[in-house]
Design a protein around this motif. Structure first.
Motif, PDB file in Angstrom:
ATOM      1  N   UNK A 239       6.314  -4.714  -5.819  1.00 47.82           N
ATOM      2  CA  UNK A 239       4.964  -4.919  -6.357  1.00 47.82           C
ATOM      3  C   UNK A 239       4.272  -6.089  -5.656  1.00 47.82           C
ATOM      4  N   UNK A 240       5.027  -7.155  -5.388  1.00 45.12           N
ATOM      5  CA  UNK A 240       4.451  -8.332  -4.732  1.00 45.12           C
ATOM      6  C   UNK A 240       4.014  -7.994  -3.308  1.00 45.12           C
ATOM      7  N   UNK A 241       4.838  -7.253  -2.581  1.00 40.39           N
ATOM      8  CA  UNK A 241       4.491  -6.898  -1.215  1.00 40.39           C
ATOM      9  C   UNK A 241       3.303  -5.929  -1.163  1.00 40.39           C
ATOM     10  N   UNK A 242       3.200  -5.062  -2.172  1.00 38.45           N
ATOM     11  CA  UNK A 242       2.034  -4.177  -2.251  1.00 38.45           C
ATOM     12  C   UNK A 242       0.765  -4.988  -2.466  1.00 38.45           C
ATOM     13  N   UNK A 243       0.869  -6.007  -3.318  1.00 41.05           N
ATOM     14  CA  UNK A 243      -0.278  -6.894  -3.544  1.00 41.05           C
ATOM     15  C   UNK A 243      -0.606  -7.662  -2.261  1.00 41.05           C
TER      16      UNK A 243
END
Length: 345
Positions: A239-243
């Motif tokens: 999720x963090x890398x998608x953000x």
């Protein structure tokens, strides 16, 4: 040759021998040129003076060492402005760069170990009406490991070298010169393992994560702890890398975000959004990450049913105790309000 001159010549040759002893104090002071040469000879023999070869060379005959910790491609007239003005005012480069000789390349004589900004500045000046400028260098015979340590010592205190550049340099050197042994590297650098570890952690952050920052060179080793905390477990990291990818795509829209602002947005994306409706009977009802104003993770709160919370203190997140106490107090106020029958002051 007179006996006096013959004696001086013999003394000069002897002083250049490794085994030459320190000369005794003369019974009377010599005079003139012989006095200066004799004093210099005594200083060299005693080891109080180190003689090194310095030359003024054409910067085009020099190349930057492949392990140099300066990002040479990022140098420009703006970030070298201080050196440009200093060189113009002095009419020359006053502090020599450190180089070593290159063998087998007809176009290159030297490899720059320390002094990439000085090399760029002299090259720029020569191309902008200051053709008389030459590159002042000190020539040394160095192994790659010695070159790394000398370069690091010269640049460690420089503010114009970013933590990211230094971190990447350390990570490369760890494998190339120390066989992956962080302890051996720290010992050779005269540094603590904990200090070195923070730089290595910064260098190991995923490139996709760094893409979220408008200028990764603004990142400091103090940002490492909160960023590392966002990359575990794998589903949170996804999720963090998608953000981070979204932030990279939207760059240029509006004002640039500071590193702290980027970290706050990444932290906000770390946990899955809560689903509407009643939580499942089995398993957690969802987790919530509580951060400090700096973006540093402080607490993870897992709801287990309607009457139970599991609280995890993120001690390595980079927040302060005061931040954690305030967060716990706010959590108690939200989930455990004062009794309506409690006495008031």
């Amino acid at each position: 040759m007179s006996s006096k001159n013959a004696g001086f010549a013999a003394g000069l040759a002897g002083a250049l021998d490794d085994a030459a002893p320190r000369p005794d104090a003369p019974t009377r002071l010599p005079i003139g040129a012989l006095a200066q040469r004799s004093n210099r000879l005594a200083e060299l023999a005693s080891g109080s003076v180190v003689s090194r070869a310095t030359e003024l060379v054409d910067p085009a005959r020099c190349r930057i060492w492949s392990e140099h910790n300066r990002d040479y491609d990022k140098l420009n007239e703006e970030n070298c402005a201080d050196l440009i003005e200093t060189f113009k005012a002095a009419g020359r480069q006053e502090i020599e760069a450190i180089v070593r000789r290159v063998q087998g390349d007809p176009d290159i004589d030297f490899e720059v170990i320390c002094g990439a900004r000085r090399h760029w500045t002299v090259t720029w000046l020569r191309a902008h009406n200051y053709a008389e400028f030459r590159y002042l260098v000190e020539i040394r015979d160095l192994t790659d490991e010695e070159a790394f340590r000398i370069s690091d010592l010269e640049n460690r205190a420089r503010r114009d070298l970013s933590d990211v550049e230094r971190a990447r340099d350390y990570l490369r050197a760890l494998a190339r010169h120390y066989g992956g042994s962080q302890k051996a590297m720290a010992e050779r650098m005269k540094a603590s393992e904990a200090w070195l570890s923070r730089y290595l952690d910064l260098a190991r952050l995923p490139a996709a994560l760094l893409d979220a920052f408008p200028n990764p060179h603004e990142l400091k080793i103090g940002h490492v702890a909160p960023l590392k905390a966002l990359l575990k477990p794998e589903e949170r990291a996804a999720r963090v890398l998608a953000c981070a990818a979204d932030l990279a795509k939207s760059r240029g829209e509006g004002s640039a975000l500071s590193p702290q602002d980027v970290i706050r947005r990444l932290a906000a994306s770390a946990d899955a959004p809560k689903k509407s409706g009643s939580p499942k009977k089995s398993g957690s009802a969802g987790a919530k990450l509580i951060t400090a104003s700096s973006g540093a993770p402080l607490l993870r709160v897992d709801a287990k049913g309607r009457k139970e919370l599991s609280l995890t203190l993120l001690l390595g997140g980079g927040g302060s105790r005061a931040d954690a106490e305030a967060a716990i107090g706010a959590l108690l106020d939200a989930h455990w309000p004062a009794s309506p029958n409690a006495e008031t002051a």
